[in-house]
Enzyme design. Structure first.
Site, mmCIF file in Angstrom:
data_model
loop_
_atom_site.group_PDB
_atom_site.id
_atom_site.type_symbol
_atom_site.label_atom_id
_atom_site.label_comp_id
_atom_site.label_asym_id
_atom_site.label_seq_id
_atom_site.Cartn_x
_atom_site.Cartn_y
_atom_site.Cartn_z
ATOM 1 N N HIS A 58 32.987 18.797 39.662
ATOM 2 C CA HIS A 58 32.588 19.963 39.178
ATOM 3 C C HIS A 58 33.214 20.965 38.219
ATOM 4 O O HIS A 58 32.917 22.123 37.805
ATOM 5 C CB HIS A 58 31.680 20.914 40.351
ATOM 6 C CG HIS A 58 32.847 21.481 41.452
ATOM 7 N ND1 HIS A 58 33.470 20.759 42.296
ATOM 8 C CD2 HIS A 58 33.252 22.619 41.533
ATOM 9 C CE1 HIS A 58 34.193 21.480 43.139
ATOM 10 N NE2 HIS A 58 34.284 22.486 42.542
HETATM 11 N N1 UDP Z 1 30.440 19.494 49.743
HETATM 12 C C1 UDP Z 1 29.139 19.528 50.545
HETATM 13 N N2 UDP Z 1 28.057 19.084 49.747
HETATM 14 C C2 UDP Z 1 28.084 18.626 48.530
HETATM 15 C C3 UDP Z 1 29.732 18.304 47.781
HETATM 16 C C4 UDP Z 1 30.575 19.059 48.656
HETATM 17 O O1 UDP Z 1 28.946 20.044 51.615
HETATM 18 O O2 UDP Z 1 27.309 18.099 47.865
HETATM 19 C C5 UDP Z 1 31.302 20.017 50.911
HETATM 20 C C6 UDP Z 1 32.723 19.201 50.933
HETATM 21 O O3 UDP Z 1 32.490 18.150 52.063
HETATM 22 C C7 UDP Z 1 33.645 19.972 51.108
HETATM 23 C C8 UDP Z 1 33.447 21.325 50.273
HETATM 24 O O4 UDP Z 1 31.916 21.343 50.184
HETATM 25 O O5 UDP Z 1 33.973 20.497 52.534
HETATM 26 C C9 UDP Z 1 33.956 21.472 49.180
HETATM 27 O O6 UDP Z 1 33.449 22.537 48.151
HETATM 28 P P1 UDP Z 1 33.548 22.476 46.721
HETATM 29 O O7 UDP Z 1 33.911 21.098 46.098
HETATM 30 O O8 UDP Z 1 32.559 23.282 46.175
HETATM 31 O O9 UDP Z 1 34.818 23.593 46.420
HETATM 32 P P2 UDP Z 1 36.330 23.123 46.450
HETATM 33 O O10 UDP Z 1 36.848 22.029 47.218
HETATM 34 O O11 UDP Z 1 36.515 22.720 44.930
HETATM 35 O O12 UDP Z 1 37.010 24.594 46.293
#
Ligand code: UDP
Length: 360
Positions: free
Chosen positions: A206
């Site tokens: 994303h």
């Molecule tokens: N996650 C979730 N559903 C999804 C995709 C990701 O629950 O469809 C969870 C994933 O397991 C992790 C978190 O969201 O715990 C990551 O969030 P995101 O990718 O939005 O943010 P980043 O990690 O890049 O800060």
């Protein structure tokens, strides 16, 4: 103590699930949701599923430029802080909600507690890096997930206020990974339930760097489509149209596009995947906890601790590079656990208590 906690985005809900549970054992917590993520499957599902207390305030602020979003949040949060007069403000991670809340609090002389402090990519090209550096330097207490993050803060002269407590996301991971995978509710783009194949790869993607145009995402999906099992790609709402168009136009029939999934589904998809491809900071750590090999599509290392023994490898948004990394095999040293013991929230509360005692 009266603590105001500010959250706004998916990874912060996951951290707050562990944080709020512990904080509320001893303190009064007021929860502000800025509204940065608002769809049911990006926000409400986590509150329902993870038992996060209902926010006391929801500012309903999302979209716009970084400045517009941050400015609106700053004004909204300041009003609440003036009304509530908390003893401290607690923020997680590196979003605009974190930055706005921190700025509002320090100007009112309210001490800031930053959880997941000290992570650095080494480039200000990343908007999250700007938020992280600013918050770390304005905070009164900085809680780091790893020794490496603590070391970085020491080098920036913040050692006296910084503590390594382990990764609070690991607390949430352990809590849910040990429960059976029931009530799975993974939906495709037409709201039909997805049957998870026996063997599959799990993907999320994303970040702006990989989704600003069709090219990088097409490269990543080209790699995934050629694998020996289907890929379940849980698509962030921001990329819904682009992902759909790329998959349809290229006939990528080995890719299963889904709406964002709930936390329990994400954790169990992770645990049972053949391998994981992602640009998410959180998911690469969860892959590591689950012992599932990960390829991280970005130019920068986010969690250096995971980049050992092929357990997590950087790849360019280039199908040849991604496939090359996916062909490598990982080795796991079971004694290597750089993210703490899954009790970060308890340790944070213990240190807050100690700090509070010394203040009075
Ligand atoms: N996650 C979730 N559903 C999804 C995709 C990701 O629950 O469809 C969870 C994933 O397991 C992790 C978190 O969201 O715990 C990551 O969030 P995101 O990718 O939005 O943010 P980043 O990690 O890049 O800060």
């Amino acid at each position: 103590m009266k603590i105001v906690t500010v959250v706004g985005a998916r990874p912060q809900f996951i951290k707050a699930a562990a944080g709020s549970r512990e904080i509320r054992k001893e303190h009064q917590e007021i929860l502000i949701h800025t509204g940065q993520h608002f769809d049911d499957n990006m926000s409400a599902v986590f509150f329902r599923e993870m038992g996060i207390p209902k926010p006391d305030y929801n500012l309903g602020i999302s979209g716009g430029t970084h400045a517009q979003m941050t400015a609106k949040m700053l004004v909204g949060i300041e009003e609440i802080l003036i009304k509530e007069e908390p003893d401290a403000l607690l923020v997680y991670g590196d979003t605009n909600s974190t930055l706005a809340a921190t700025l509002a609090a320090v100007k009112l002389n309210i001490p800031v507690i930053h959880v997941e402090a000290g992570n650095r990519l080494g480039t200000l090209d990343s908007p999250e890096e700007v938020n992280r550096i600013t918050t770390d330097h304005l905070a009164t207490l900085d809680f780091c997930a790893t020794e490496d993050a603590l070391d970085k803060l020491r080098r920036e002269g913040l050692g006296d206020r910084s503590f390594c407590v382990g990764n609070i996301m690991y607390d949430s991971f352990l809590h849910f990974a040990n429960q059976p995978w029931v009530n799975s509710n993974i939906l495709d783009f037409n709201d039909n339930k997805v049957n998870v194949p026996k063997e599959y790869y799990y993907m999320t993607c994303h970040r702006q760097e990989n989704t600003y145009s069709d090219e990088p995402l097409t490269e990543i999906l080209l790699a995934m489509n050629s694998l020996d099992a289907p890929t379940i790609y849980a698509v962030h709402p921001r990329n819904h149209e682009r992902a759909k168009r790329i998959v349809e136009n290229n006939n990528f029939n080995n890719i299963i596009l889904t709406q964002p999934v709930g936390y329990s589904d994400s954790i169990h998809l992770t645990k049972n995947a053949k391998k994981i491809v992602t640009d998410s900071g959180g998911l690469q750590c969860e892959a590591f906890y689950a012992g599932v090999q990960c390829v991280f599509v970005l130019d920068f290392v986010v969690w250096p601790e995971t980049m050992v023994d092929n357990r997590n490898q950087l790849a360019k948004a280039d199908h040849i590079d991604i496939l090359k990394k996916l062909r490598k095999q990982q080795t796991i040293n079971p004694g290597y656990q750089p993210f703490g013991n899954g009790h970060a929230a308890e340790e944070i509360c213990r240190i807050i208590k100690e700090w509070e005692r010394k203040r009075h």
